[in-house]
Design a protein around this motif. Sequence first.
Motif, mmCIF file in Angstrom:
data_model
loop_
_atom_site.group_PDB
_atom_site.id
_atom_site.type_symbol
_atom_site.label_atom_id
_atom_site.label_comp_id
_atom_site.label_asym_id
_atom_site.label_seq_id
_atom_site.Cartn_x
_atom_site.Cartn_y
_atom_site.Cartn_z
ATOM 1 N N UNK A 214 0.846 -1.196 0.000
ATOM 2 C CA UNK A 214 0.000 0.000 0.000
ATOM 3 C C UNK A 214 0.880 1.243 0.000
ATOM 4 N N UNK A 215 0.643 2.109 -0.971
ATOM 5 C CA UNK A 215 1.408 3.341 -1.157
ATOM 6 C C UNK A 215 0.547 4.532 -0.772
ATOM 7 N N UNK A 216 1.102 5.438 0.029
ATOM 8 C CA UNK A 216 0.403 6.691 0.332
ATOM 9 C C UNK A 216 0.773 7.716 -0.731
ATOM 10 N N UNK A 217 -0.233 8.182 -1.465
ATOM 11 C CA UNK A 217 0.021 9.105 -2.569
ATOM 12 C C UNK A 217 -0.052 10.555 -2.161
ATOM 13 N N UNK A 218 0.523 10.909 -1.029
ATOM 14 C CA UNK A 218 0.504 12.291 -0.558
ATOM 15 C C UNK A 218 -0.060 12.383 0.844
ATOM 16 N N UNK A 219 -0.112 13.615 1.354
ATOM 17 C CA UNK A 219 -0.714 13.861 2.657
ATOM 18 C C UNK A 219 0.228 13.716 3.837
ATOM 19 N N UNK A 220 1.461 13.285 3.589
ATOM 20 C CA UNK A 220 2.397 13.137 4.704
ATOM 21 C C UNK A 220 3.344 14.333 4.779
ATOM 22 N N UNK A 221 3.772 14.638 6.006
ATOM 23 C CA UNK A 221 4.786 15.659 6.221
ATOM 24 C C UNK A 221 5.545 15.306 7.498
ATOM 25 N N UNK A 222 6.402 16.187 7.932
ATOM 26 C CA UNK A 222 7.228 15.896 9.104
ATOM 27 C C UNK A 222 6.402 15.746 10.374
ATOM 28 N N UNK A 254 15.389 18.425 4.411
ATOM 29 C CA UNK A 254 14.035 17.989 4.729
ATOM 30 C C UNK A 254 13.865 16.509 4.421
ATOM 31 N N UNK A 255 14.427 16.087 3.296
ATOM 32 C CA UNK A 255 14.374 14.662 2.939
ATOM 33 C C UNK A 255 15.025 13.818 4.027
ATOM 34 N N UNK A 256 16.191 14.242 4.481
ATOM 35 C CA UNK A 256 16.918 13.487 5.504
ATOM 36 C C UNK A 256 16.108 13.382 6.794
ATOM 37 N N UNK A 257 15.474 14.480 7.204
ATOM 38 C CA UNK A 257 14.674 14.462 8.425
ATOM 39 C C UNK A 257 13.475 13.538 8.271
ATOM 40 N N UNK A 258 12.802 13.623 7.134
ATOM 41 C CA UNK A 258 11.629 12.787 6.864
ATOM 42 C C UNK A 258 12.019 11.309 6.852
ATOM 43 N N UNK A 259 13.089 10.978 6.146
ATOM 44 C CA UNK A 259 13.541 9.598 6.052
ATOM 45 C C UNK A 259 13.887 9.066 7.432
ATOM 46 N N UNK A 260 14.514 9.895 8.252
ATOM 47 C CA UNK A 260 14.843 9.475 9.613
ATOM 48 C C UNK A 260 13.599 9.114 10.409
ATOM 49 N N UNK A 261 12.537 9.884 10.242
ATOM 50 C CA UNK A 261 11.273 9.594 10.932
ATOM 51 C C UNK A 261 10.678 8.266 10.449
ATOM 52 N N UNK A 262 10.724 8.051 9.147
ATOM 53 C CA UNK A 262 10.185 6.806 8.594
ATOM 54 C C UNK A 262 10.981 5.609 9.097
ATOM 55 N N UNK A 263 12.304 5.744 9.153
ATOM 56 C CA UNK A 263 13.143 4.634 9.606
ATOM 57 C C UNK A 263 12.915 4.322 11.089
ATOM 58 N N UNK A 264 12.360 5.276 11.813
ATOM 59 C CA UNK A 264 12.120 5.064 13.254
ATOM 60 C C UNK A 264 10.835 4.274 13.513
#
Length: 267
Positions: A214-222, A254-264
């Motif tokens: 399942x892919x989220x096609x938007x709506x996400x942010x930090x 911003x990409x790095x911060x977002x990716x860090x949140x996802x990896x957590x």
Amino acid sequence: MFTNLQGKKYVVGLVHLKPLPGTPLFNEGDFELSMEKALKDTQALLDGGADGCLLQSVDKIYPSTDDTDYARVSALAVIAHEVRKLVGSRDFKIGVQLMWNCITPSLAIAKVCKADFTRCTALIGTTPSPFGTINADPLKVMSYRRSIGAEQVAMIAEIQGYHFKGDYDSGAIRMYANSAKTVGADAVEVMHKDEELNNRIVHDLKTVSGSLPVVLGGGTDLSNVTSRMKEADMALVGSCFENGKWGGNIDPNTVKEYVGLVRSIKV
């Protein structure tokens, strides 16, 4: 590309291009600007640790059918080729999408440029759009996909979100997912602005037997990615990576911060 999602959540950035040749709002110099932006944005995604990019035409006026202008196809193919050269052998997924629902031209570009996936507004079903009703033609898509040997190009099928419209219905969502799988989709995409409803839709899809990623096609942010991505497998990220300026340049920090949140997020 979706066979190895187990144990990892993917982050894919949208690379929004200028109007392409063969479209009404194209101006001389836009192609060069698109090429420059595509390479800079891809590098920003690489630097920020994202898992891939989706090169997306932003022509503002779109066909409602699966076909499109030859110059438009050629332009995106050249850009995708240069992005593939930049990425090289790194494990970074590249997607291409000619809007609004030009699936077969996008498959052709992906096949020739060795891209990994495309995104399908309406692989199944029917949806309204500002450019007319979008009618899926899965027989045409799957026949063409096989004829050019593009079975390895993954297809993300929208079934609820920005481009595929419809009121939420748990049974219908499951039916769309099963139908998409039957006609060759490798993942399904959903998005709802209401976070609670968004998460309920994702949960419904994860309970389908033999469910697709399942892919989220938007709506996400930090501020919300850790809650919205709890059960989803992948996020397509646009304006968040552009620091809220839709169509702007991608910010690697911003990409790095977002990716860090996802990896957590615990999988």
